[in-house]
Enzyme design. Structure first.
Site, PDB file in Angstrom:
ATOM      1  N   TYR A   1      16.704  -0.953  -1.419  1.00 26.07           N
ATOM      2  CA  TYR A   1      16.669   0.237  -2.272  1.00 26.07           C
ATOM      3  C   TYR A   1      16.483   1.505  -1.447  1.00 26.07           C
ATOM      4  CZ  TYR A   1      16.240  -2.635  -6.489  1.00 26.07           C
ATOM      5  OH  TYR A   1      16.461  -3.519  -7.510  1.00 26.07           O
TER       6      TYR A   1
ATOM      7  N   LYS B   1     -15.153 -13.710  -9.442  1.00 28.53           N
ATOM      8  CA  LYS B   1     -14.420 -12.754 -10.283  1.00 28.53           C
ATOM      9  C   LYS B   1     -12.995 -12.578  -9.755  1.00 28.53           C
ATOM     10  CE  LYS B   1     -16.141  -8.803  -7.620  1.00 28.53           C
ATOM     11  NZ  LYS B   1     -16.899  -7.544  -7.635  1.00 28.53           N
TER      12      LYS B   1
END
Length: 368
Positions: A264, A38
């Site tokens: 940032y 998965k």
């Protein structure tokens, strides 16, 4: 293999084979093996991993959702595929693609029977999930009478297996709880067999269960994280080999002075003259913001370089002041030595989250 100037996820299929064979030594020769693929095979490549497991002789695959199983069928995977958390809307597609549902509640059970009857199916294989303590999804022991009634009245379906999921098999301090789960599963199995007249396949163990509770292997075991190289404890990790390595390069090098800032929000301030490198990799690729500000480290020429400032969407900056290197040099974010588990632990998370978060825009390359 070089990453040839870009960010890549290197997938080592020989490591997968090693892990599969190692885990097989923990179980009996006649115990079936289910490989969990998965979430793009834990962030790697579900098709490549499934094809390798099929070639190695695994008995089953498991995915979480129907769409994941459909992708495997469309890639030519023929082996049985268990869908662990199917939704009612996808039942007709499941049957069309020969995917086997895990049914976990009376509502979902009866809805699947209705779809199977409508499509004229006969003895379509199903699996029943029982809750023994994880308290996520699953039938309870009290549901057995109704389950048996439905099974006896409907030949559109055939019970292939019953299973449950251990909550804390990696934590030996929770051994008493795990043993209670095993006992509950045993009780459920016996009650179902008595009322049904036969015993379907049974499976309970995940990777840590295979390692710590092999006496409860029943007819099949399921391995997810183990086949990708992690055993949830240091001694086992040494015997396994990480399948995925995330590699990138240095795009640009800067020399900044004391009091200069990086990134940032000016999250990093240089205390002295500092050499930084910018990498073409960011939180959109799966390296989350939690690894910024010296929490995470990457490897260049065998030396660790801390991530500085905030991780950007497509870039990250590192401190290379004490590491001789140049633009274009390879950087290992995680791999065989500084593993995904090691990096994830630094940010107080788990390898599963880091691995499954690797974006599909990161190029996959394969070692066979």
């Amino acid at each position: 293999m070089s990453n040839a100037g870009e960010t890549v996820l290197e997938i080592d299929l020989k490591a997968l084979e090693h892990n599969y064979q190692y885990l097989k030594t923990k179980i009996k020769s006649n115990t079936k093996f289910l490989g969990v693929v998965k979430a793009f095979a834990y962030g790697s490549d579900s098709v490549a991993i499934a094809k390798k497991l099929e070639a190695l002789g695994a008995d089953y695959l498991a995915v979480a959702y129907t769409s994941e199983g459909v992708a495997l069928r469309e890639a030519g995977i023929k082996m049985p595929i268990l869908v662990l958390h199917p939704q009612q809307i996808s039942f007709a597609t499941m049957i069309e693609k020969s995917l086997e549902p895990s049914l976990y509640s009376l509502a979902i059970f009866t809805a699947f029977i209705e779809t199977a009857n409508k499509l004229g199916e006969s003895e379509y294989p199903i699996h029943l999930k029982f809750n023994t303590g994880l308290n996520r999804i699953g039938f309870e022991k009290k549901d057995i009478d109704l389950i048996v009634d439905h099974l006896k009245q409907n030949n559109a379906i055939a019970l292939r297996s019953i299973f449950s999921h251990l909550a804390a098999s990696e934590d030996l301090e929770e051994k008493a709880f795990t043993l209670r789960q095993i006992h509950r599963f045993e009780e459920i199995s016996k009650d179902l067999e008595t009322k049904l007249g036969y015993m379907p396949l049974r499976h309970l163990l995940n990777t840590s269960g295979i390692i710590n509770y092999a006496n409860a292997q029943y007819d099949m075991v399921r391995s997810g994280i183990g086949i990708y190289g992690f055993g949830n404890e240091a001694s086992e990790d040494k015997k396994l080999r990480p399948v995925a390595s995330l590699k990138t390069i240095i795009s640009q090098i800067h020399t900044i002075e004391a009091k200069d800032t990086v990134g940032y929000n000016r999250a990093f301030t240089a205390e002295k003259t500092t050499v930084t490198a910018t990498l073409p990799l960011g939180h959109a690729d799966g390296l989350g913001r939690q690894y910024g500000n010296k929490v995470g480290q990457v490897l260049i020429h065998g030396k660790l370089a801390p991530i500085i400032g905030n991780v950007c969407m497509d870039m990250v900056m590192i401190d290379i002041t004490d590491i001789p290197c140049k633009e274009g040099d390879e950087v290992i974010v995680f791999g065989k030595e500084n593993t995904a588990d090691w990096l994830a632990t630094s940010a107080n998370t788990i390898s599963y989250e880091l691995l499954t978060g690797i974006s599909q825009r990161v190029k996959r390359i394969y070692i066979e």
